[in-house]
Design an enzyme around this catalytic site. Structure first.
Site, short mmCIF file in Angstrom:
data_model
loop_
_atom_site.label_atom_id
_atom_site.label_comp_id
_atom_site.label_asym_id
_atom_site.label_seq_id
_atom_site.Cartn_x
_atom_site.Cartn_y
_atom_site.Cartn_z
N CYS A 257 0.81 -1.23 0.00
CA CYS A 257 0.00 0.00 0.00
C CYS A 257 0.84 1.27 0.00
O CYS A 257 0.90 1.99 -1.00
CB CYS A 257 -0.94 -0.01 1.20
SG CYS A 257 -2.13 -1.35 1.13
N1 LIG Z 1 -2.99 -5.69 1.95
C1 LIG Z 1 -3.49 -4.63 2.53
O1 LIG Z 1 -3.18 -4.33 3.69
C2 LIG Z 1 -4.47 -3.74 1.81
C3 LIG Z 1 -5.26 -2.85 2.56
C4 LIG Z 1 -6.17 -2.06 1.91
C5 LIG Z 1 -6.28 -2.11 0.53
N2 LIG Z 1 -5.49 -2.97 -0.19
C6 LIG Z 1 -5.69 -3.01 -1.64
O2 LIG Z 1 -6.50 -4.16 -1.94
C7 LIG Z 1 -6.11 -4.73 -3.18
C8 LIG Z 1 -5.74 -6.19 -2.98
O3 LIG Z 1 -4.61 -6.26 -2.12
P1 LIG Z 1 -4.19 -7.58 -1.36
O4 LIG Z 1 -3.19 -7.16 -0.34
O5 LIG Z 1 -5.39 -8.36 -0.96
O6 LIG Z 1 -3.44 -8.35 -2.55
P2 LIG Z 1 -3.05 -9.90 -2.54
O7 LIG Z 1 -1.97 -10.04 -3.53
O8 LIG Z 1 -2.86 -10.38 -1.14
O9 LIG Z 1 -4.35 -10.62 -3.09
C9 LIG Z 1 -4.82 -10.43 -4.38
C10 LIG Z 1 -5.36 -11.75 -4.87
O10 LIG Z 1 -5.93 -11.53 -6.16
C11 LIG Z 1 -5.65 -12.67 -6.95
N3 LIG Z 1 -5.84 -12.30 -8.35
C12 LIG Z 1 -5.02 -11.64 -9.18
N4 LIG Z 1 -5.62 -11.47 -10.38
C13 LIG Z 1 -6.85 -12.02 -10.28
C14 LIG Z 1 -7.93 -12.15 -11.17
N5 LIG Z 1 -7.88 -11.67 -12.41
N6 LIG Z 1 -9.03 -12.79 -10.76
C15 LIG Z 1 -9.09 -13.28 -9.50
N7 LIG Z 1 -8.11 -13.19 -8.59
C16 LIG Z 1 -7.00 -12.56 -9.00
C17 LIG Z 1 -4.24 -13.04 -6.56
O11 LIG Z 1 -3.95 -14.39 -6.90
C18 LIG Z 1 -4.27 -12.81 -5.06
O12 LIG Z 1 -4.64 -13.97 -4.36
C19 LIG Z 1 -4.97 -3.86 -3.69
O13 LIG Z 1 -5.47 -2.88 -4.52
C20 LIG Z 1 -4.41 -3.23 -2.43
O14 LIG Z 1 -3.77 -2.00 -2.69
C21 LIG Z 1 -4.61 -3.79 0.43
#
Ligand SMILES: NC(=O)c1ccc[n+]([C@@H]2O[C@H](COP(=O)([O-])OP(=O)(O)OC[C@H]3O[C@@H](n4cnc5c(N)ncnc54)[C@H](O)[C@@H]3O)[C@@H](O)[C@H]2O)c1
Length: 409
Positions: A257
């Protein structure tokens, strides 16, 4: 009312989202393109250390479906998109995951459905990628398809930030879209006037943190120069009950992030001819900290009549912050790469890493409370103060020939 919900992306955001919606009584299908994660979840094993296996088993018992089969997300009432939004080497936004998720949904979304994007991204994305695409496919947004943006604010590892308890911002493309999203998430959400406002609010939150961490980094340099303990200065300032918020210096902010999202904004503003010098300087200060701490480490070794090179070094904790298993953009990993380039033998230990990560991240060991093995190293770099290490810190120090604490410098 019970809905059929598909959560697209089962990572740090998506899996807790599945839990929340299942707890709210909805029939949830979690979809991910990573078959390995899906298989683990279907075996009742969580791939995220902040979600217990028992929770996943409870979800399965409740009828939650985990799948990598696109056909199983056909005709749901609600779609929640939680896919990654990284940057590339040039700090340019990579929207390919959002694009892929939307392409996958094409032809599968029934009329009357609600689609909510939760991924963090630059203002304009929801309209550009979702509204325009589904409009071109013949949907009338706000009448037969509802599109909303609601940024996720979860802070994995921080128990105060568990899903449903965090206030949620929501925006809809139209009033009807907003009403649908509010009905789904619950009336406690904070509606904002349009999609771009919600998108910018999320990036502003994280940019606020980047800028303030950069200020703490600068305070570290100032304090070192004046031979003052930066930690003590910060704790002293934090006794002020208003107008001050505590941030701490960092080896380099990691995770998905704070070192990423501000660049979505600088990229967009650069395209639009608007300068964002404060954000850019904050990013540069953050990027400079690894070199700064390396230099401090060299000075520490010099004081102990040792040179950094030709050493046998143990690094304790490699994740981007304490108590979570996430190693994305971890400054510690970059530090280890730099040490290895200097010819130093580096062995990494992290007992918080999950079995899933240990398979993914190469050659990471677990101490398993066998502190004695630290005696074999010339230097122990205490990089991440996981609670389980903090509880035994004195033992770790006792067993270290030289102990360099990155969590307090
Ligand atoms: N991790 C955090 O603390 C956090 C907090 C708030 C917001 N976010 C935002 O949330 C979003 C997701 O972050 P995250 O940390 O969960 O990422 P992550 O990498 O942990 O999880 C994302 C998941 O999406 C899957 N994926 C990728 N392409 C895909 C598709 N086309 N169809 C289905 N699944 C797919 C991946 O395999 C993965 O399991 C990002 O935009 C991030 O900036 C993250």
């Amino acid at each position: 009312m019970k809905k059929e919900v598909a959560v697209i992306g089962l990572g740090y955001v998506g899996l807790p989202s599945v839990i929340n919606h299942a707890e709210n009584g909805h029939q949830v299908t979690g979809f991910d393109i990573d078959q390995r994660k899906v298989d683990l979840l279907n075996q009742g094993t969580s791939h995220i250390n902040t979600v217990a296996d028992e929770t996943v088993q409870g979800l399965l018992e409740q009828g939650v479906i985990f799948t990598a089969d696109e056909q199983l997300v056909l005709h749901k009432d609600v779609y929640i998109i939680d896919v990654p939004t990284p940057i590339d080497d040039k700090k340019t936004p990579n929207l390919s995951y959002i694009q892929a998720a939307i392409s996958m949904l094409e032809g599968k979304v029934k009329k009357g459905a609600l689609i909510v994007l939760e991924s963090t991204t630059y203002p304009g994305t929801t309209e550009e990628y979702l509204v325009n695409r589904f409009t071109s496919l013949g949907y009338e947004i706000g009448t037969d398809l509802f599109i909303a943006y609601s940024p996720e604010r979860i802070d994995p590892g921080n128990t105060q930030s568990l899903g449903a308890k965090i206030p949620r911002i929501v925006a809809g493309y139209t009033e009807h879209c907003l009403a649908q999203a509010k009905a789904f998430f619950g009336e406690h959400v904070t509606p904002v006037s349009d999609l771009k406002t919600a998108e910018l609010a999320k990036i502003y939150e994280n940019t606020f943190r980047l800028v303030n961490i950069a200020l703490a980094d600068e305070l570290q340099k100032i304090s070192d120069n004046l031979a003052i303990d930066a930690g003590e200065v910060i704790e002293a300032a934090a006794t002020k009950p208003f107008g001050f918020m505590k941030f701490t210096p960092n080896l380099g902010i990691g995770g998905h992030c704070i070192p990423v999202d501000p660049y979505y904004l600088t990229w967009l503003m650069n395209k639009r001819g608007v300068e964002t010098p404060l954000i850019e300087v904050a990013g540069k200060i953050n990027d400079s900290m690894l070199d700064y701490y390396l230099q401090k480490l060299e000075e520490y070794m010099a004081v102990n009549d040792k040179k950094l090179t030709d050493l046998n070094v143990a690094v304790l904790g490699i994740t981007y912050k304490k108590n979570i298993a996430d190693t994305r953009m971890s400054g510690v990993i970059t530090l280890m790469e730099r040490l290895k380039k200097l010819g130093i033998n580096v062995v990494a230990f992290d007992d918080v890493l999950h079995a899933y990560d240990l398979e993914t991240v190469e050659k990471i060991h677990c101490l398993k409370e066998n502190y004695d093995q630290l005696k074999d190293f010339d230097l122990v770099i205490y990089a991440v103060g996981h609670d389980l290490y903090e509880a035994k810190k004195s033992l770790i120090v006792e067993n270290s020939q030289l102990f360099y604490d990155l969590t307090t410098v």
